[in-house]
Write a protein that holds these residues in place. Structure first.
Motif, PDB file in Angstrom:
ATOM      1  N   ILE A   1     -29.695 -83.456  44.739  1.00  0.00           N
ATOM      2  CA  ILE A   1     -29.531 -82.165  44.506  1.00  0.00           C
ATOM      3  C   ILE A   1     -29.965 -82.004  42.841  1.00  0.00           C
TER       4      ILE A   1
ATOM      5  N   VAL B   1     -24.731 -81.277  37.792  1.00  0.00           N
ATOM      6  CA  VAL B   1     -24.336 -80.472  39.089  1.00  0.00           C
ATOM      7  C   VAL B   1     -23.104 -80.181  39.075  1.00  0.00           C
TER       8      VAL B   1
ATOM      9  N   CYS C   1     -20.416 -72.655  44.214  1.00  0.00           N
ATOM     10  CA  CYS C   1     -20.799 -72.784  42.822  1.00  0.00           C
ATOM     11  C   CYS C   1     -20.509 -71.795  41.813  1.00  0.00           C
TER      12      CYS C   1
ATOM     13  N   VAL D   1     -32.990 -79.831  43.010  1.00  0.00           N
ATOM     14  CA  VAL D   1     -32.652 -78.484  43.074  1.00  0.00           C
ATOM     15  C   VAL D   1     -31.742 -77.965  41.932  1.00  0.00           C
ATOM     16  N   CYS D   2     -30.919 -78.615  41.315  1.00  0.00           N
ATOM     17  CA  CYS D   2     -30.190 -77.893  40.201  1.00  0.00           C
ATOM     18  C   CYS D   2     -30.846 -78.649  38.885  1.00  0.00           C
TER      19      CYS D   2
ATOM     20  N   CYS E   1     -21.276 -76.433  38.858  1.00  0.00           N
ATOM     21  CA  CYS E   1     -20.557 -76.022  40.207  1.00  0.00           C
ATOM     22  C   CYS E   1     -19.020 -75.749  39.758  1.00  0.00           C
TER      23      CYS E   1
ATOM     24  N   CYS F   1     -29.820 -74.147  47.163  1.00  0.00           N
ATOM     25  CA  CYS F   1     -28.806 -75.276  46.935  1.00  0.00           C
ATOM     26  C   CYS F   1     -27.781 -75.276  47.995  1.00  0.00           C
TER      27      CYS F   1
ATOM     28  N   LYS G   1     -24.345 -73.628  46.860  1.00  0.00           N
ATOM     29  CA  LYS G   1     -24.314 -71.902  46.141  1.00  0.00           C
ATOM     30  C   LYS G   1     -23.254 -71.486  46.442  1.00  0.00           C
TER      31      LYS G   1
ATOM     32  N   CYS H   1     -31.307 -72.309  42.555  1.00  0.00           N
ATOM     33  CA  CYS H   1     -29.725 -72.085  43.167  1.00  0.00           C
ATOM     34  C   CYS H   1     -29.970 -71.501  44.791  1.00  0.00           C
TER      35      CYS H   1
END
Ligand code: SF4
Length: 349
Positions: A188, A145, A209, A192-193, A149, A203, A206, A200
């Motif tokens: 996350i 992440v 990032c 998600v990631c 990011c 997320c 977002k 995304c």
């Protein structure tokens, strides 16, 4: 904590309250349980860990019972989870906690990191989850992440890269709600990631990032650079006499250990050998075919050239050796030959 870090933490915590995993069996538990879960979760997904975690706790409900158990007993309960060094370290650390900490789980970063199998991130997780202390974590999910990011250059094996990731983890981890924040970052990463195809749009990071902004999610985390493989070249000698060819049994260790192959010489020394009448053969006409097989090993690539020697008589010098054999071409299938050599022989018809 600066304003950007504070708003990042806020976005992560807000997301966590709505979507984060808040009912894992090791949440809101004592240090022993948190520690056990953190060790089991290394290289293993939550869904796989849960049944192992529950069985393990039934058999070893506290640190003393784990410390007093035999290593065989511990390994048996770890069976199927893999990476058995984790179980051995767990058992060793439990013994140390029993003997040097009077059975009480240490609660400082320094003491925890002295226990086998506990690195900085695992210690951070134990201290934040079980003791409510303010420490960042940096497990595989969190690393991914942060690398995306903040578009962190380099790969994890580089100390500069790790330094930067730890610096970022420290800068964004809030002093309040540290446990929730750490759990959220893990979630996350896990939900998600994702490694490939990060989600995304769902997320909470977002808007901040850099990879999302530059459409470069696939470039981070950067991969370990591939080193060019060394390249080798060998000359195999195909001695043919009537319908037989000469095979050579390779030494027991090294590539193709113990298999039958063709006698081989280094290309550089080949000319010299021919000049010295290799195998005491003077009547042999030789034809050389260059680089006819290209083979990839894990650590190097190999080009094989072939010298064909037609013999009218069998040289006695080698015919009686244990590691050489004159073999009928039709009987080659009953000899263990490396695949490239088999390919090479069959290509000759
Ligand atoms: S926006 Fe995409 S790439 Fe960036 S942290 Fe979130 S999921 Fe990962």
């Amino acid at each position: 904590m600066d304003a950007d870090a504070a708003s990042l933490a806020q976005a992560v915590l807000t997301w966590f309250r709505r979507y984060g995993r808040q009912d894992l069996p090791w949440q809101q538990q004592d240090a022993y349980r948190v520690w056990l879960s953190e060790i089991m979760l290394q290289q293993t997904q939550v869904g796989t860990v849960i049944p192992y975690y529950q069985d393990f706790l039934k058999r070893f409900p506290n640190i003393r019972q784990l410390a007093d158990a035999s290593i065989d007993d511990v390994l048996q309960h770890w069976q199927g989870l893999g990476y058995y060094a984790r179980a051995r370290n767990l058992h060793k650390a439990a013994g140390l906690i029993r003997d040097t900490h009077k059975g009480r789980f240490p609660s400082s970063m320094e003491e925890l990191q002295q226990l086998p199998g506990i690195g900085r991130s695992t210690a951070g997780a134990i201290l934040s989850f079980a003791f409510g202390q303010h420490w960042p974590i940096l497990d595989g999910n969190v690393k991914r992440v942060l690398a995306r990011c903040f578009r962190v250059p380099g790969w994890y094996g580089r100390s500069e890269t790790m330094k930067q990731l730890w610096y970022l983890a420290e800068s964004i981890t809030p002093a309040q709600d540290t446990a929730d924040f750490n759990q959220a970052m893990m979630d996350i990463g896990a939900m998600v990631c994702l490694k490939s195809k990060p989600k995304c749009e769902a997320c909470p990071l977002k808007d901040m990032c850099a990879s999302y902004r530059h459409h470069s999610q696939a470039d981070y985390p950067q991969k370990k650079p591939k080193r060019a493989k060394p390249h080798k070249h060998t000359l195999m000698l195909l001695h043919r006499h009537a319908e037989t060819i000469l095979l050579w049994r390779r030494p027991p260790s090294g590539i193709w250990g113990g298999l039958w192959s063709l006698p081989e010489v280094d290309v550089e020394t080949a000319i010299e050998l021919w000049q010295q009448s290799f195998l005491s053969i003077t009547q042999a006409p030789v034809s050389i075919q260059q680089n006819i097989i290209h083979h990839q090993f894990t650590h190097y690539s190999l080009d094989i050239s072939l010298a064909i020697v037609e013999l009218e008589t069998l040289p006695e010098k080698i015919s009686d050796s244990d590691n050489y054999a004159w073999v009928e071409i039709d009987a080659l299938a009953s000899h263990g030959l490396p695949t490239p050599v088999r390919k090479l022989l069959s290509s000759l018809g």
